[in-house]
Design a protein around this motif. Sequence first.
Motif, PDB file in Angstrom:
ATOM      1  N   SER B  60       0.833  -1.195   0.000  1.00 17.55           N
ATOM      2  CA  SER B  60       0.000   0.000   0.000  1.00 17.55           C
ATOM      3  C   SER B  60       0.873   1.252   0.000  1.00 17.55           C
ATOM      4  O   SER B  60       1.481   1.608   1.012  1.00 17.55           O
ATOM      5  N   ALA B  62      -0.048   4.326  -0.075  1.00 14.56           N
ATOM      6  CA  ALA B  62      -0.581   5.320   0.864  1.00 14.56           C
ATOM      7  C   ALA B  62      -0.096   5.053   2.288  1.00 14.56           C
ATOM      8  O   ALA B  62       0.326   5.963   3.002  1.00 14.56           O
ATOM      9  N   MET B  63      -0.134   3.780   2.703  1.00 21.88           N
ATOM     10  CA  MET B  63       0.265   3.455   4.072  1.00 21.88           C
ATOM     11  C   MET B  63       1.764   3.609   4.282  1.00 21.88           C
ATOM     12  O   MET B  63       2.220   4.018   5.347  1.00 21.88           O
ATOM     13  N   ALA B  66       2.407   7.439   4.416  1.00 20.59           N
ATOM     14  CA  ALA B  66       1.853   8.063   5.623  1.00 20.59           C
ATOM     15  C   ALA B  66       2.623   7.659   6.878  1.00 20.59           C
ATOM     16  O   ALA B  66       2.953   8.500   7.720  1.00 20.59           O
TER      17      ALA B  66
END
Lengths: 85, 85
Positions: B60, B62-63, B66
Amino acid sequence: MIDNIEIIGLIAGILTTSAFVPQVYKTWKSKSAESLSLTMYLVFFVGIVLWLIYGISINSLAMIFANAVTGFLALLLIFFKLRFK
Amino acid sequence: MIDNIEIIGLIAGILTTSAFVPQVYKTWKSKSAESLSLTMYLVFFVGIVLWLIYGISINSLAMIFANAVTGFLALLLIFFKLRFK
């Protein structure tokens, strides 16, 4: 199905979620939220709601669990900040 | 590949990550970390590292983004808490 990766995610979720408990307790006990940033918790709360949508979309049990509980705790801190200011 | 779900995740990541910026700024400017819970940020940091591992495992973007940035900001707040105590 819960595999090893999901177990890491669940432990991660328990940690990042429970991380907010001491802050909730400390703020509640001291009845002071002076150093807490309202901006932080408002932006954070909206982000957590989007992570929850993301978790539901990719069927991640760990993310759904973690973001549901963290969102609730973030809301509590926002409530304290507004009440104790 | 970046699809719609990943875009929601990236926005979520930008929000939950940038949520820490006002706290970092406020703590730095006031040179006070009185109401910040050290326990919170230590537990949180370990959890973020596990989320990073989880994000890498499920690929992921995004993960990964972030949690790498949030982990760095959490470390900064831990440093401030220890320095300004």
